[in-house]
Design a protein around this motif. Structure first.
Motif, PDB file in Angstrom:
ATOM      1  N   TYR A  27     -40.590  59.908   0.626  1.00  0.00           N
ATOM      2  CA  TYR A  27     -41.544  58.826   0.874  1.00  0.00           C
ATOM      3  C   TYR A  27     -40.807  57.495   0.882  1.00  0.00           C
ATOM      4  N   CYS A  28     -41.406  56.504   1.565  1.00  0.00           N
ATOM      5  CA  CYS A  28     -40.701  55.237   1.727  1.00  0.00           C
ATOM      6  C   CYS A  28     -41.640  54.052   1.664  1.00  0.00           C
ATOM      7  N   ALA A  29     -41.038  52.888   1.483  1.00  0.00           N
ATOM      8  CA  ALA A  29     -41.733  51.611   1.607  1.00  0.00           C
ATOM      9  C   ALA A  29     -40.981  50.776   2.637  1.00  0.00           C
ATOM     10  N   ILE A  30     -41.710  49.928   3.335  1.00  0.00           N
ATOM     11  CA  ILE A  30     -41.132  49.141   4.427  1.00  0.00           C
ATOM     12  C   ILE A  30     -41.360  47.663   4.145  1.00  0.00           C
ATOM     13  N   SER A  31     -40.319  46.856   4.298  1.00  0.00           N
ATOM     14  CA  SER A  31     -40.450  45.420   4.109  1.00  0.00           C
ATOM     15  C   SER A  31     -39.784  44.684   5.268  1.00  0.00           C
ATOM     16  N   GLY A  32     -40.181  43.444   5.462  1.00  0.00           N
ATOM     17  CA  GLY A  32     -39.551  42.594   6.468  1.00  0.00           C
ATOM     18  C   GLY A  32     -40.097  42.724   7.869  1.00  0.00           C
ATOM     19  N   GLY A  33     -41.192  43.461   8.042  1.00  0.00           N
ATOM     20  CA  GLY A  33     -41.696  43.705   9.387  1.00  0.00           C
ATOM     21  C   GLY A  33     -42.866  42.861   9.824  1.00  0.00           C
ATOM     22  N   ASP A  34     -43.451  42.093   8.913  1.00  0.00           N
ATOM     23  CA  ASP A  34     -44.682  41.360   9.236  1.00  0.00           C
ATOM     24  C   ASP A  34     -44.547  40.447  10.444  1.00  0.00           C
ATOM     25  N   ARG A  35     -43.506  39.645  10.482  1.00  0.00           N
ATOM     26  CA  ARG A  35     -43.414  38.661  11.567  1.00  0.00           C
ATOM     27  C   ARG A  35     -43.092  39.302  12.911  1.00  0.00           C
ATOM     28  N   PHE A  36     -42.532  40.500  12.871  1.00  0.00           N
ATOM     29  CA  PHE A  36     -42.240  41.181  14.126  1.00  0.00           C
ATOM     30  C   PHE A  36     -43.490  41.865  14.686  1.00  0.00           C
ATOM     31  N   GLN A  37     -44.357  42.334  13.812  1.00  0.00           N
ATOM     32  CA  GLN A  37     -45.572  42.995  14.285  1.00  0.00           C
ATOM     33  C   GLN A  37     -46.430  42.058  15.122  1.00  0.00           C
ATOM     34  N   VAL A  97     -28.294  55.445  10.110  1.00  0.00           N
ATOM     35  CA  VAL A  97     -28.216  54.044  10.540  1.00  0.00           C
ATOM     36  C   VAL A  97     -29.254  53.785  11.634  1.00  0.00           C
ATOM     37  N   PRO A  98     -30.052  52.704  11.524  1.00  0.00           N
ATOM     38  CA  PRO A  98     -31.034  52.389  12.586  1.00  0.00           C
ATOM     39  C   PRO A  98     -30.355  52.210  13.940  1.00  0.00           C
ATOM     40  N   GLN A  99     -31.096  52.477  14.985  1.00  0.00           N
ATOM     41  CA  GLN A  99     -30.536  52.483  16.340  1.00  0.00           C
ATOM     42  C   GLN A  99     -31.454  51.747  17.305  1.00  0.00           C
ATOM     43  N   GLY A 100     -30.849  51.159  18.327  1.00  0.00           N
ATOM     44  CA  GLY A 100     -31.615  50.541  19.397  1.00  0.00           C
ATOM     45  C   GLY A 100     -31.134  51.008  20.751  1.00  0.00           C
ATOM     46  N   GLY A 113     -36.716  47.590  25.699  1.00  0.00           N
ATOM     47  CA  GLY A 113     -35.814  48.250  24.774  1.00  0.00           C
ATOM     48  C   GLY A 113     -36.613  48.863  23.648  1.00  0.00           C
ATOM     49  N   ASP A 114     -35.971  49.711  22.869  1.00  0.00           N
ATOM     50  CA  ASP A 114     -36.673  50.314  21.743  1.00  0.00           C
ATOM     51  C   ASP A 114     -35.763  50.367  20.531  1.00  0.00           C
ATOM     52  N   PHE A 115     -36.372  50.597  19.362  1.00  0.00           N
ATOM     53  CA  PHE A 115     -35.614  50.689  18.112  1.00  0.00           C
ATOM     54  C   PHE A 115     -36.226  51.784  17.246  1.00  0.00           C
ATOM     55  N   MET A 116     -35.377  52.375  16.394  1.00  0.00           N
ATOM     56  CA  MET A 116     -35.822  53.456  15.518  1.00  0.00           C
ATOM     57  C   MET A 116     -35.085  53.353  14.179  1.00  0.00           C
ATOM     58  N   PHE A 117     -35.826  53.566  13.111  1.00  0.00           N
ATOM     59  CA  PHE A 117     -35.242  53.629  11.770  1.00  0.00           C
ATOM     60  C   PHE A 117     -35.350  55.067  11.277  1.00  0.00           C
ATOM     61  N   PRO A 118     -34.217  55.689  10.912  1.00  0.00           N
ATOM     62  CA  PRO A 118     -34.272  57.069  10.420  1.00  0.00           C
ATOM     63  C   PRO A 118     -34.701  57.129   8.962  1.00  0.00           C
ATOM     64  N   GLU A 168     -32.192  41.575  15.526  1.00  0.00           N
ATOM     65  CA  GLU A 168     -32.860  40.892  14.427  1.00  0.00           C
ATOM     66  C   GLU A 168     -33.757  41.864  13.656  1.00  0.00           C
ATOM     67  N   ILE A 169     -34.466  42.710  14.386  1.00  0.00           N
ATOM     68  CA  ILE A 169     -35.333  43.698  13.738  1.00  0.00           C
ATOM     69  C   ILE A 169     -34.497  44.675  12.906  1.00  0.00           C
ATOM     70  N   LEU A 170     -33.412  45.167  13.481  1.00  0.00           N
ATOM     71  CA  LEU A 170     -32.601  46.174  12.799  1.00  0.00           C
ATOM     72  C   LEU A 170     -31.936  45.636  11.530  1.00  0.00           C
ATOM     73  N   THR A 171     -31.660  44.323  11.506  1.00  0.00           N
ATOM     74  CA  THR A 171     -30.997  43.749  10.339  1.00  0.00           C
ATOM     75  C   THR A 171     -31.968  43.151   9.331  1.00  0.00           C
ATOM     76  N   THR A 172     -33.224  42.964   9.714  1.00  0.00           N
ATOM     77  CA  THR A 172     -34.206  42.331   8.828  1.00  0.00           C
ATOM     78  C   THR A 172     -35.105  43.346   8.126  1.00  0.00           C
TER      79      THR A 172
END
Length: 419
Positions: free
Chosen positions: A341-351, A227-230, A328-333, A399-403
């Motif tokens: 290997y993975c793909a990541i989506s939903g991060g553009d607007r946060f970057q 589970v992602p953590q902050g 603060g910080d956040f991490m996705f395991p 918002e980051i952790l849920t998006t």
């Protein structure tokens, strides 16, 4: 001074030369061939290769003796704290002793030390003692119970049971999911409800130079379970930092960095565990942003001189600067994904978000770790957020952790993909 550095962590992670003047001190690095290869070739020092076929302490004792007259033994690896202490003792060098390391490495020993000072800890019992207790003995507690290693990290091999009786049955019949079950290496601990805080900073001559309180969003155990953590710094510690210092003194952390975790129960703070080292993940960076202090450099400075701050010749490494910004910080395991290997989506607007100080994605084609990792270069996504208040930072991290979504893929060339 003559310094013996037990070199394990890559040099670029520490950069000893920032604090240790190699032109003034006689510096000896000892490590394997691969470890020594990370030391800059032009650094004025002595490099001593150890075979790496036996334990660190055993090999160092064959390479050096008290006649070498070292003034300090320095190790920045949490995995070598005990061996560093054993080497100090065998070479007759002052510094942290094996007994002191035991208290901050062993979860039963640290809680016993804290409880011995009249401070609150969860009720606990070693598993070997629980197994040998008479059936007539009163159950120490009835409710939710945690099974964890005495010296574990990153919530590895930690399990939560609904009752003490369930936990007792599990350790009697070999807990499911544990390959190397040894009751002498595990403990049972009362589960305490409440948000978990962590306190990070540095102690010098028994006094806190700087300390920052943060609250976890999620838990380390949940992170280990995928589970992602902050984590968010609190803008008002409410007196918690003062309590934290009492716990640090109880376990004998007088000099150097620390990472202390406590649970805020309904009736006050309860000790969870402590490490005589900087916290993992982005904690070192968020601490530096908030205070101006580099915990790694401050730790090296503590190794060189234990004088109080006002007379310490290395006090520049302990100078704190006030900040009105909360971090603060956040991490996705990624260790539990069914693919490496993975793909990541939903991060553009946060970057591109003005309050996102750092956004780090796994390098394209890099494989995910198979075990829990807090290193940003092994995490699918991680980063740092800034704000004017804890609530503001919490809102953005939630918002980051849920998006943001991290999904497994088969083709490494597609990892990561912007979304």
């Amino acid at each position: 001074m003559k310094l013996l550095i037990l070199h394990r962590v890559p040099y670029s992670f520490i950069e000893y030369h920032r604090v240790i003047d190699h032109g003034i001190h006689d510096v000896v690095y000892v490590g394997s061939s691969a470890q020594l290869a990370t030391v800059p070739p032009d650094l004025p020092c002595t490099r001593v290769e150890r075979p790496g076929r036996a334990g660190l302490a055993e090999e160092v004792r064959t390479l050096f003796s008290p006649d070498d007259a070292f003034d300090r033994v320095i190790s920045v690896s949490q995995y070598e704290m005990m061996e560093a202490a054993q080497i100090r003792r065998s070479l007759g060098i002052e510094g942290v002793s094996p007994e002191q390391v035991h208290i901050v490495n062993d979860k039963v020993a640290m809680k016993a030390a804290v409880a011995g000072c009249g401070l609150r800890v969860p009720r606990f019992v070693r598993c070997d003692e629980a197994l040998t207790a008479s059936s007539a003995d009163v159950t120490p507690w009835a409710g939710k119970t945690v099974l964890k290693p005495l010296d574990g990290t990153a919530s590895k091999d930690v399990f939560v049971f609904a009752t003490y009786a369930d936990a007792g049955t599990a350790i009697l019949n070999h807990p499911t999911g544990l390959e190397d079950w040894d009751p002498e290496r595990f403990q049972l601990e009362e589960y305490v409800e409440g948000p978990i805080f962590h306190f990070d900073g540095v102690m010098l001559a028994g006094a806190p130079v700087a300390i920052v309180a943060s609250r976890y969003l999620g838990t380390c155990l949940e992170f280990a379970q995928g589970v992602p953590q902050g984590s968010i710094q609190v803008d008002d510690d409410g007196g918690r930092c003062k309590v934290a210092v009492e716990y640090l003194r109880a376990v004998g952390i007088d000099n150097g960095p620390f990472h202390l975790e406590m649970i805020e129960a309904a009736d006050g703070m309860v000790f969870l565990e402590v490490g005589a080292r900087p916290g993992g993940g982005h904690i070192k960076e968020t601490f530096r942003l908030a205070t101006g202090i580099d915990l790694v450099a401050a730790g090296l400075a503590c190794n060189l001189d234990w004088s109080p701050l006002e007379i310490n010749p290395l006090k520049r490494w302990f100078e704190s600067t006030a900040s009105s910004t909360v971090y603060g910080d956040f991490m996705f395991p990624g260790h539990l994904l069914p693919s490496r290997y993975c793909a990541i989506s939903g991060g553009d607007r946060f970057q591109a978000h003005p309050d996102v100080v750092r956004w780090k994605e796994l390098d394209a084609g890099a494989s995910l770790p198979e075990t829990v990792s807090y290193f940003d270069f092994e995490l699918p996504v991680s980063g740092i957020v800034a704000g004017r208040s804890s609530s503001e930072v919490t809102s953005l991290i939630r918002e980051i952790l849920t998006t943001v979504q991290v999904v497994p893929i088969e083709q490494p060339t597609q990892c990561p993909t912007p979304g």
